[in-house]
Enzyme design. Structure first.
Site, short mmCIF file in Angstrom:
data_model
loop_
_atom_site.label_atom_id
_atom_site.label_comp_id
_atom_site.label_asym_id
_atom_site.label_seq_id
_atom_site.Cartn_x
_atom_site.Cartn_y
_atom_site.Cartn_z
N ASN A 18 0.87 -1.17 0.00
CA ASN A 18 0.00 0.00 0.00
C ASN A 18 0.91 1.23 0.00
OD1 ASN A 18 -1.81 2.04 0.44
ND2 ASN A 18 -2.75 1.12 2.25
N ARG A 94 -2.54 -1.81 -3.56
CA ARG A 94 -3.74 -1.02 -3.34
C ARG A 94 -3.69 0.21 -4.25
NH1 ARG A 94 -6.13 1.77 2.11
NH2 ARG A 94 -8.04 2.39 1.10
N HIS A 183 -13.20 3.26 -0.64
CA HIS A 183 -13.25 2.26 0.45
C HIS A 183 -13.85 0.94 -0.04
CE1 HIS A 183 -13.49 5.56 3.82
NE2 HIS A 183 -12.24 5.16 3.66
N ARG A 244 -11.99 15.89 6.70
CA ARG A 244 -12.77 16.23 5.49
C ARG A 244 -14.21 16.58 5.87
NH1 ARG A 244 -11.39 10.96 2.21
NH2 ARG A 244 -9.67 10.63 3.65
N GLU A 388 -8.59 -5.05 4.74
CA GLU A 388 -8.41 -4.77 3.31
C GLU A 388 -7.22 -5.53 2.74
OE1 GLU A 388 -8.94 -0.75 4.83
OE2 GLU A 388 -9.64 -0.21 2.85
#
Ligand code: ADP
Length: 405
Positions: A18, A94, A183, A244, A388
């Protein structure tokens, strides 16, 4: 083609990489059990102060890399992992954005890499780091199959009514302005696990999966397919997040641009990095710290948590409409897995959907009840830890083994 969370026979381990804008995470893991043989992390990559850490079981080695670039830290970490890498079947990467081009995980070859470079404009903060990781790992491990696993792919089956914005049609046809969702790897993993925990086939379940971490999104999963989600063209749309804003009237940007004389780039930066829990509370982007401040009397922190939970509850209601029937709600991500208070504050607003909380089970993250935190007779509500990396490893193994089958 890699789909769903399938059980795979025992096989060689997989390297999952990742590579983000300023950090690189590696793990060598078993794609069946998820057991980690070794993990490694590089932080502050691309600055003069990069650090690397390698962890094997309880043992950890830390240091500063000779070359702190993406290429440099990946080269150094792969050398440190040489023993484990000898047996890996493939490398899973990823990748944050697959645009409209990738609807499932893909073996990386030169044309795929060229397409990813063309997509950089869709995710300028993240894709360059992803690409740097793929290029470095391919250079170091040229004889392995490399697989790209996209955060957007799970949402590629959304109907047009969910992914189109009501803007001039040319924005979509000429510039690919649409909702993509993110996601996806997490939503796909936890929906598969939830079906296992409920003992029902994924293909007949309608659920809302709620990923609450630093980034937050909720997805309507119908028969194993995402039919709507809260994030949009970029990961800025939808729920309140750590830094955010989630949904904001774009008219506010025009108003502020005039009043403050600020450019769009500066305002967008504030929406991405100075908003959300941090913006509302003025204290922190970290839910634990915001909750702590609320408990110690900060009205701004209490409001930040209240807005956060209200927006999650409202999104679950909207996504239940997208599903037409609600068979389960699933919480995951750092906040979703560990904050009983946030879950409780969300669930208390969902009585209209036939949802009640089992206060005891929620308080212990559903550990005693196989993840279930809902009351008797309620639509089932589950806490499911996301993984993940495991799903990336499984897709990678499936695509690595495919030519041989
Ligand atoms: P990322 O999205 O970067 O992977 P995580 O999924 O680890 O991040 O989520 C980070 C968030 O989870 C932070 O806001 C953190 O405060 C929150 N979190 C972790 N543990 C708890 C807890 N016990 N209670 C409340 N929030 C928690």
């Amino acid at each position: 083609m890699a789909t769903g969370v399938s059980a795979v026979p025992a096989v060689a381990p997989v390297l999952v990489l990742n590579s983000g804008s300023s950090s690189v995470k590696l793990a060598v893991l078993d794609p069946v059990s998820g057991e980690r043989r070794v993990t490694a992390l590089a932080e502050r990559v691309g600055t003069g102060e990069a650090t690397v850490r390698v962890r094997r079981g309880e043992q950890e080695q830390a240091g500063a890399p000779a070359d702190g670039s993406h290429r440099g830290v990946i080269k150094e970490l792969l050398a440190a992992l040489a023993d484990e890498l000898a047996t890996v079947a493939g490398v899973g990467h990823r990748v944050v954005h697959g645009g409209q081009r990738f609807s499932s995980s893909a073996v990386v070859d030169d044309p795929v890499l060229a397409t990813l470079r063309e997509l950089t404009g869709l995710a300028p903060l993240h894709l360059p780091g992803n690409l740097a990781g793929i290029e470095a790992a391919r250079a170091e491990l040229p004889d392995r199959v490399h697989v790209a696993v996209f955060d957007t792919a799970f949402h590629s089956g959304m109907p047009a009514r969910a992914y189109r914005y009501a803007v001039p049609a040319g924005w979509y046809s000429q510039h690919a302005v649409r909702r993509y969702g993110f996601h996806g790897t997490s939503h796909r993993y936890v929906s598969g696990r939830a079906a296992e925990l409920l003992g029902r086939p994924l293909a007949s379940l309608r659920m809302v999966t709620v990923h609450l971490g630093n980034g937050c999104s909720a997805t309507a999963v119908r028969d194993g397919i995402s039919v709507d989600t809260t994030m949009g063209m970029t990961p800025l749309e939808g729920l309140v997040m750590g830094t955010r804003s989630g949904d904001v009237d774009p008219g506010a940007l025009g108003y502020l641009a005039d009043r403050l004389g600020k450019g769009l780039a500066g305002l967008l930066d504030q929406l991405n990095t100075r908003s959300g829990l941090l913006g509302l509370s003025g204290i922190s982007n970290d839910m634990r710290e915001v909750q702590d401040a609320a408990e110690h009397g900060s009205a701004d922190a209490a409001l930040a948590v209240e807005v956060f939970c209200y927006r999650v509850a409202k999104a679950i209601g909207a996504l239940a409409v997208a599903l037409g029937r609600l068979d389960a709600v699933v919480f995951t991500g750092g906040i979703g897995e560990h904050s009983a208070t946030v879950r409780s504050a969300v669930l208390v607003q969902l009585g209209i959907l036939g949802i009640t909380e089992d206060v005891g089970a929620n308080g212990e993250d559903g550990r005693r009840t196989g993840g279930r935190i809902s009351g008797a007779g309620s639509v089932p509500v589950l806490v499911v830890p996301t993984d993940e990396e495991l799903l990336i490893a499984r897709d990678t193994w499936e695509l690595t083994a495919e030519p041989a089958r």
